[in-house]
Enzyme design. Structure first.
Site, PDB file in Angstrom:
ATOM      1  CG  HIS A 124      -5.705   7.773   3.990  1.00 48.51           C
ATOM      2  ND1 HIS A 124      -6.867   7.186   3.555  1.00 48.51           N
ATOM      3  CD2 HIS A 124      -4.899   6.749   4.392  1.00 48.51           C
ATOM      4  CE1 HIS A 124      -6.759   5.877   3.670  1.00 48.51           C
ATOM      5  NE2 HIS A 124      -5.587   5.577   4.181  1.00 48.51           N
TER       6      HIS A 124
ATOM      7  CD  GLU B 142      -8.598  -5.523  -1.010  1.00 42.76           C
ATOM      8  OE1 GLU B 142      -9.782  -5.285  -0.727  1.00 42.76           O
ATOM      9  OE2 GLU B 142      -7.647  -4.962  -0.438  1.00 42.76           O
ATOM     10  CG  ASP B 143      -7.988  -7.253   3.137  1.00 42.96           C
ATOM     11  OD1 ASP B 143      -9.188  -7.444   2.819  1.00 42.96           O
ATOM     12  OD2 ASP B 143      -7.662  -6.490   4.065  1.00 42.96           O
TER      13      ASP B 143
ATOM     14  CG  ASP C 151      -1.877   4.268   3.023  1.00 38.84           C
ATOM     15  OD1 ASP C 151      -1.466   3.104   3.138  1.00 38.84           O
ATOM     16  OD2 ASP C 151      -3.090   4.560   2.951  1.00 38.84           O
TER      17      ASP C 151
ATOM     18  NE  ARG D  48     -14.756   4.684   3.404  1.00 38.13           N
ATOM     19  CZ  ARG D  48     -14.310   3.505   3.828  1.00 38.13           C
ATOM     20  NH1 ARG D  48     -13.717   2.700   2.992  1.00 38.13           N
ATOM     21  NH2 ARG D  48     -14.474   3.126   5.068  1.00 38.13           N
TER      22      ARG D  48
ATOM     23  CG  MET E 116      -2.056   4.220   6.711  1.00 39.82           C
ATOM     24  SD  MET E 116      -3.543   3.235   6.548  1.00 39.82           S
ATOM     25  CE  MET E 116      -4.711   4.414   7.143  1.00 39.82           C
TER      26      MET E 116
ATOM     27  CG  ASP F   4      -2.170  -0.811   1.021  1.00 40.57           C
ATOM     28  OD1 ASP F   4      -2.281  -1.477  -0.020  1.00 40.57           O
ATOM     29  OD2 ASP F   4      -3.039  -0.786   1.912  1.00 40.57           O
TER      30      ASP F   4
ATOM     31  CD1 TRP G 272     -10.684   0.485   1.867  1.00 36.16           C
ATOM     32  CD2 TRP G 272     -12.441  -0.427   2.901  1.00 36.16           C
ATOM     33  NE1 TRP G 272     -10.263   0.052   3.095  1.00 36.16           N
ATOM     34  CE2 TRP G 272     -11.321  -0.506   3.750  1.00 36.16           C
ATOM     35  CE3 TRP G 272     -13.667  -0.944   3.320  1.00 36.16           C
ATOM     36  CZ2 TRP G 272     -11.396  -1.078   5.017  1.00 36.16           C
ATOM     37  CZ3 TRP G 272     -13.740  -1.519   4.584  1.00 36.16           C
ATOM     38  CH2 TRP G 272     -12.615  -1.574   5.421  1.00 36.16           C
TER      39      TRP G 272
HETATM   40  N1  UDH Z   1      -5.358   3.534  -3.196  1.00 36.08           N
HETATM   41  C1  UDH Z   1      -4.984   4.607  -4.007  1.00 36.08           C
HETATM   42  N2  UDH Z   1      -5.902   5.507  -4.416  1.00 36.08           N
HETATM   43  C2  UDH Z   1      -7.207   5.420  -4.045  1.00 36.08           C
HETATM   44  C3  UDH Z   1      -7.586   4.349  -3.211  1.00 36.08           C
HETATM   45  C4  UDH Z   1      -6.651   3.437  -2.788  1.00 36.08           C
HETATM   46  O1  UDH Z   1      -3.815   4.738  -4.371  1.00 36.08           O
HETATM   47  O2  UDH Z   1      -7.994   6.279  -4.447  1.00 36.08           O
HETATM   48  C5  UDH Z   1      -4.378   2.486  -2.850  1.00 36.08           C
HETATM   49  C6  UDH Z   1      -3.262   2.960  -1.958  1.00 36.08           C
HETATM   50  O3  UDH Z   1      -2.107   2.223  -2.220  1.00 36.08           O
HETATM   51  C7  UDH Z   1      -3.826   2.618  -0.592  1.00 36.08           C
HETATM   52  C8  UDH Z   1      -4.478   1.274  -0.868  1.00 36.08           C
HETATM   53  O4  UDH Z   1      -5.018   1.426  -2.161  1.00 36.08           O
HETATM   54  O5  UDH Z   1      -2.849   2.535   0.380  1.00 36.08           O
HETATM   55  C9  UDH Z   1      -5.541   0.879   0.139  1.00 36.08           C
HETATM   56  O6  UDH Z   1      -6.573   1.867   0.227  1.00 36.08           O
HETATM   57  P1  UDH Z   1      -6.837   2.712   1.552  1.00 36.08           P
HETATM   58  O7  UDH Z   1      -5.551   3.294   2.023  1.00 36.08           O
HETATM   59  O8  UDH Z   1      -7.933   3.678   1.287  1.00 36.08           O
HETATM   60  O9  UDH Z   1      -7.338   1.612   2.571  1.00 36.08           O
HETATM   61  P2  UDH Z   1      -7.364   1.793   4.147  1.00 36.08           P
HETATM   62  O10 UDH Z   1      -7.907   0.529   4.683  1.00 36.08           O
HETATM   63  O11 UDH Z   1      -8.357   3.022   4.347  1.00 36.08           O
HETATM   64  O12 UDH Z   1      -6.110   2.314   4.695  1.00 36.08           O
HETATM   65  C10 UDH Z   1      -9.614   2.941   4.718  1.00 36.08           C
HETATM   66  C11 UDH Z   1     -10.262   4.299   4.532  1.00 36.08           C
HETATM   67  C12 UDH Z   1     -10.919   4.740   5.786  1.00 36.08           C
HETATM   68  C13 UDH Z   1     -10.505   6.120   6.180  1.00 36.08           C
HETATM   69  C14 UDH Z   1     -11.125   6.481   7.469  1.00 36.08           C
HETATM   70  C15 UDH Z   1     -10.580   7.792   7.976  1.00 36.08           C
HETATM   71  N3  UDH Z   1     -10.341   7.763   9.368  1.00 36.08           N
HETATM   72 MN    MN Z   2      -4.644   3.544   3.926  1.00 35.89          MN
END
Ligand code: UDH
Ligand code: MN
Length: 353
Positions: A286, A256-257, A192, A288, A283, A190, A253
């Site tokens: 960020h 898939e994992d 981030d 969503r 992380m 990922d 979102w």
């Molecule tokens: N990613 C992108 N662009 C996008 C979406 C996802 O590059 O528009 C990639 C990126 O590598 C990211 C990965 O997909 O690290 C996973 O997506 P994510 O970081 O959105 O997933 P995560 O589980 O976030 O970290 C959940 C979003 C909830 C945010 C709640 C705020 N507190």
């Molecule tokens: Mn993330």
């Protein structure tokens, strides 16, 4: 002294129970945890004392005239352990380039005074996260150089505004990366997540897929649940093909994992994991992203993984390559992956999406 018959029975019952518990413990926590506990293999890391990932790095990468004659040592002698990470402002590309002058176009690096033992491709799914990408590159290049890997970084960029599809981008990244080199290990990363300890080696387990981001700050440095496989993982090309890669059908979102974790089992493997004390990641905070809304079908999809995994994956991967370019710090692959199909509302009619 002899035990009475009932005492004896009780004794053996206790023995069997404790053996069962011990085996259960080994199964859940791994044999190494016992050995580390008993023999004190390594003191616990002190994350209040961190070092800059660039510390003395230029001294360790001697000038280009040095002729390489030997393989690098199995364990790199220039690891520092816990790393300082500041997420306030993303560095600019120029600064990252200047600090990584032996990285060649496409984001390649090879140790200069020894032959790297491991060939590692890092694959990053990406869209619209440029500042996260710069932060990751700033920390990841020196991290991989400290590990004395022969490596390259591939960024798979989803073009357009259709719903994001992380797992499909990773499949594409693997297919593309394998055109460039004969990689020992594919790291699916990922954008981030910043690793906090350079002893968390970006090399694969010989037998099983490995989960590297076992302790993320957003989950209070522990696992959200036992089968969690999100964030950063490491698979060999063979392991990846054995599970038919990742699913192409999870749009948006989530899910898939868990599908990937199930494929590992369904294809006859199990998963390994970096110990929590070492698999720490920060992380970049960020919200969503728009275009990556929660996949509301994921629970239903996960119910049919057992049926679908052989048909949905590398053998059904379909996309349009828009460009391949070697920038100074990474190879950029831009793709059109189409868009999420409209799902029939009747779940029994779901087939391949
Ligand atoms: N990613 C992108 N662009 C996008 C979406 C996802 O590059 O528009 C990639 C990126 O590598 C990211 C990965 O997909 O690290 C996973 O997506 P994510 O970081 O959105 O997933 P995560 O589980 O976030 O970290 C959940 C979003 C909830 C945010 C709640 C705020 N507190
Ligand atoms: Mn993330």
């Amino acid at each position: 002294m002899f035990l009475a018959r009932t005492d004896k029975r009780f004794f053996f019952l206790c023995l069997a129970a404790s053996q069962f518990l011990f085996i259960l413990f080994l199964y859940r926590r791994g044999v190494s945890s016992v050995f580390q506990g008993v023999f004190g293999a390594r003191p616990q890391w002190d994350y209040s004392k961190t070092q800059d990932v660039y510390t003395n790095l230029s001294l360790f990468i001697p000038d280009p005239e040095t002729v390489r004659t030997q393989y690098c040592p199995i364990t790199s002698p220039i690891l520092v352990g816990p790393l300082s990470i500041a997420l306030t402002k993303a560095p600019n590309l120029k600064k990252i380039q200047l600090k990584n002058r032996y990285v060649t176009p496409g984001g390649y690096f090879s140790p200069r005074h020894c032959f790297g033992r491991y060939r590692t491709a890092v694959i990053i799914p990406h869209r619209n996260r440029e500042s996260h990408l710069r932060t990751l590159l700033y920390y990841l290049h020196p991290f991989l150089q400290r590990q004395q890997l022969h490596y390259a970084i591939f960024v798979v960029h989803q073009a357009g505004n259709a719903t994001f599809n992380r797992a499909k981008l990773l499949n594409i990244g693997v297919r593309e990366a394998l055109r460039y080199d004969d990689w020992d290990c594919l790291i699916l990363h990922d954008v981030d997540l910043i690793p906090e300890n350079d002893y968390n080696l970006y090399i694969c387990d010989e037998y099983y897929p490995k989960h590297l981001s076992s302790a993320m700050d957003k989950f209070q440095y522990s696992l959200p649940y036992w089968t969690y496989f999100g964030g950063v993982s490491a698979v060999t090309p063979d392991q990846f093909m054995k599970m038919n890669g990742f699913p192409n059908t999870y749009w948006g979102w989530g899910g898939e994992d868990d599908d990937i974790a199930m494929r590992i089992r369904l294809s006859g493997m199990s998963m390994t994991r970096t110990p929590l004390s070492m698999g720490r990641y920060k992380m970049i905070p960020h919200d969503r992203d728009s275009g990556n809304e929660e996949n509301s079908h994921r629970h239903n999809q996960l119910r049919s993984t057992r049926k679908m995994w052989r048909d949905d994956g590398m053998n059904s991967l379909d996309f349009r390559l828009l460009s391949r370019e070697k920038t100074q710090l990474y190879t950029n692959i831009t793709v059109d992956i189409g868009e999420a199909p409209v799902m029939p509302t009747e779940p029994s009619r779901w087939r391949l999406f």
